[in-house]
Design a protein around this motif. Structure first.
Motif, PDB file in Angstrom:
ATOM      1  N   ASN A   3     -84.595  34.944 -11.805  1.00 55.22           N
ATOM      2  CA  ASN A   3     -83.171  35.181 -11.937  1.00 55.22           C
ATOM      3  C   ASN A   3     -82.416  33.903 -11.573  1.00 55.22           C
ATOM      4  N   HIS A   4     -81.850  33.254 -12.565  1.00 53.78           N
ATOM      5  CA  HIS A   4     -81.165  31.992 -12.355  1.00 53.78           C
ATOM      6  C   HIS A   4     -79.688  32.153 -12.675  1.00 53.78           C
ATOM      7  N   GLU A   5     -78.850  31.540 -11.867  1.00 53.91           N
ATOM      8  CA  GLU A   5     -77.414  31.563 -12.122  1.00 53.91           C
ATOM      9  C   GLU A   5     -77.063  30.405 -13.047  1.00 53.91           C
ATOM     10  N   TRP A   6     -76.504  30.732 -14.199  1.00 52.45           N
ATOM     11  CA  TRP A   6     -76.127  29.731 -15.192  1.00 52.45           C
ATOM     12  C   TRP A   6     -74.622  29.524 -15.145  1.00 52.45           C
ATOM     13  N   THR A   7     -74.210  28.266 -15.214  1.00 50.95           N
ATOM     14  CA  THR A   7     -72.791  27.901 -15.248  1.00 50.95           C
ATOM     15  C   THR A   7     -72.586  26.914 -16.391  1.00 50.95           C
ATOM     16  N   PRO A   8     -71.357  26.755 -16.863  1.00 50.54           N
ATOM     17  CA  PRO A   8     -71.119  25.772 -17.930  1.00 50.54           C
ATOM     18  C   PRO A   8     -71.607  24.388 -17.509  1.00 50.54           C
ATOM     19  N   TYR A   9     -72.224  23.681 -18.444  1.00 54.11           N
ATOM     20  CA  TYR A   9     -72.742  22.346 -18.159  1.00 54.11           C
ATOM     21  C   TYR A   9     -71.609  21.336 -18.200  1.00 54.11           C
ATOM     22  N   ILE A  10     -71.439  20.630 -17.096  1.00 53.10           N
ATOM     23  CA  ILE A  10     -70.457  19.557 -16.993  1.00 53.10           C
ATOM     24  C   ILE A  10     -71.205  18.325 -16.502  1.00 53.10           C
ATOM     25  N   PRO A  11     -71.410  17.335 -17.380  1.00 55.72           N
ATOM     26  CA  PRO A  11     -72.139  16.138 -16.961  1.00 55.72           C
ATOM     27  C   PRO A  11     -71.452  15.454 -15.783  1.00 55.72           C
ATOM     28  N   LEU A  42     -78.141  24.562 -27.049  1.00 58.35           N
ATOM     29  CA  LEU A  42     -77.803  25.287 -28.267  1.00 58.35           C
ATOM     30  C   LEU A  42     -77.467  24.233 -29.310  1.00 58.35           C
ATOM     31  N   ASP A  43     -78.194  24.210 -30.399  1.00 61.07           N
ATOM     32  CA  ASP A  43     -78.000  23.199 -31.443  1.00 61.07           C
ATOM     33  C   ASP A  43     -78.049  21.788 -30.865  1.00 61.07           C
ATOM     34  N   ALA A  44     -79.039  21.531 -29.997  1.00 63.76           N
ATOM     35  CA  ALA A  44     -79.300  20.221 -29.384  1.00 63.76           C
ATOM     36  C   ALA A  44     -78.219  19.764 -28.405  1.00 63.76           C
ATOM     37  N   THR A  45     -77.325  20.663 -27.994  1.00 61.28           N
ATOM     38  CA  THR A  45     -76.268  20.318 -27.047  1.00 61.28           C
ATOM     39  C   THR A  45     -76.408  21.175 -25.797  1.00 61.28           C
ATOM     40  N   PRO A  46     -76.498  20.558 -24.604  1.00 63.72           N
ATOM     41  CA  PRO A  46     -76.543  21.349 -23.375  1.00 63.72           C
ATOM     42  C   PRO A  46     -75.259  22.165 -23.225  1.00 63.72           C
ATOM     43  N   ILE A  47     -75.409  23.480 -23.040  1.00 63.98           N
ATOM     44  CA  ILE A  47     -74.223  24.328 -22.914  1.00 63.98           C
ATOM     45  C   ILE A  47     -74.072  24.941 -21.527  1.00 63.98           C
ATOM     46  N   VAL A  48     -75.185  25.254 -20.879  1.00 65.13           N
ATOM     47  CA  VAL A  48     -75.139  25.799 -19.525  1.00 65.13           C
ATOM     48  C   VAL A  48     -76.187  25.112 -18.675  1.00 65.13           C
ATOM     49  N   GLU A  49     -76.015  25.207 -17.357  1.00 64.09           N
ATOM     50  CA  GLU A  49     -76.932  24.554 -16.425  1.00 64.09           C
ATOM     51  C   GLU A  49     -77.276  25.475 -15.279  1.00 64.09           C
ATOM     52  N   THR A  50     -78.380  25.151 -14.609  1.00 67.28           N
ATOM     53  CA  THR A  50     -78.798  25.826 -13.391  1.00 67.28           C
ATOM     54  C   THR A  50     -79.585  24.829 -12.550  1.00 67.28           C
ATOM     55  N   ALA A  51     -79.747  25.125 -11.303  1.00 68.63           N
ATOM     56  CA  ALA A  51     -80.604  24.358 -10.376  1.00 68.63           C
ATOM     57  C   ALA A  51     -80.174  22.910 -10.189  1.00 68.63           C
ATOM     58  N   LEU A  65     -88.902  28.452 -16.010  1.00 67.98           N
ATOM     59  CA  LEU A  65     -88.280  28.807 -17.289  1.00 67.98           C
ATOM     60  C   LEU A  65     -89.205  28.504 -18.468  1.00 67.98           C
ATOM     61  N   VAL A  66     -89.890  27.381 -18.421  1.00 64.80           N
ATOM     62  CA  VAL A  66     -90.820  27.028 -19.498  1.00 64.80           C
ATOM     63  C   VAL A  66     -91.972  28.030 -19.547  1.00 64.80           C
ATOM     64  N   ALA A  67     -92.511  28.407 -18.404  1.00 71.34           N
ATOM     65  CA  ALA A  67     -93.602  29.385 -18.366  1.00 71.34           C
ATOM     66  C   ALA A  67     -93.148  30.726 -18.935  1.00 71.34           C
ATOM     67  N   LEU A  68     -91.973  31.183 -18.545  1.00 67.23           N
ATOM     68  CA  LEU A  68     -91.449  32.446 -19.076  1.00 67.23           C
ATOM     69  C   LEU A  68     -91.218  32.349 -20.576  1.00 67.23           C
ATOM     70  N   HIS A  69     -90.726  31.215 -21.031  1.00 70.54           N
ATOM     71  CA  HIS A  69     -90.494  31.006 -22.459  1.00 70.54           C
ATOM     72  C   HIS A  69     -91.808  31.060 -23.233  1.00 70.54           C
ATOM     73  N   LEU A  70     -92.843  30.424 -22.708  1.00 71.69           N
ATOM     74  CA  LEU A  70     -94.137  30.421 -23.393  1.00 71.69           C
ATOM     75  C   LEU A  70     -94.746  31.820 -23.452  1.00 71.69           C
ATOM     76  N   ILE A  71     -94.558  32.599 -22.404  1.00 67.36           N
ATOM     77  CA  ILE A  71     -95.047  33.983 -22.409  1.00 67.36           C
ATOM     78  C   ILE A  71     -94.305  34.798 -23.468  1.00 67.36           C
ATOM     79  N   ALA A  72     -93.004  34.599 -23.563  1.00 73.70           N
ATOM     80  CA  ALA A  72     -92.177  35.362 -24.501  1.00 73.70           C
ATOM     81  C   ALA A  72     -92.416  34.936 -25.954  1.00 73.70           C
TER      82      ALA A  72
END
Length: 78
Positions: A3-11, A42-51, A65-72
């Motif tokens: 469970n990760h909290e995602w917020t808008p990505y602001i460089p 999303l479409d090669a543009t970072p839209i949200v961030e975590t951690a 996240l990568v492990a969960l993605h590979l399982i899915a």
């Protein structure tokens, strides 16, 4: 960690460097100055961030996240 909290990505900082990307580039581990951040793209543009913070914390979240993605999506391979 699932469970990760995602917020808008602001460089932050002057330079952003991609340290690693997931198999289909859905997630990226970025370095911005002395901080690390995990982004969802999303479409090669970072839209949200975590951690945002230390390399250890960001790396753990990225790996999780990568492990969960590979399982899915069994057809993807790193």
């Amino acid at each position: 960690m699932t469970n990760h909290e995602w917020t808008p990505y602001i460089p932050s900082g002057n330079r952003t460097r991609v340290v690693e990307a997931s198999c289909c580039n859905q997630y990226q581990l970025l370095q911005e100055g002395g901080a690390y951040v995990v982004t969802l793209l999303l479409d090669a543009t970072p839209i949200v961030e975590t951690a945002r913070g230390s390399t250890g914390r960001a790396r753990q979240v990225f790996d999780d996240l990568v492990a969960l993605h590979l399982i899915a999506t069994q057809e993807h391979r790193p």
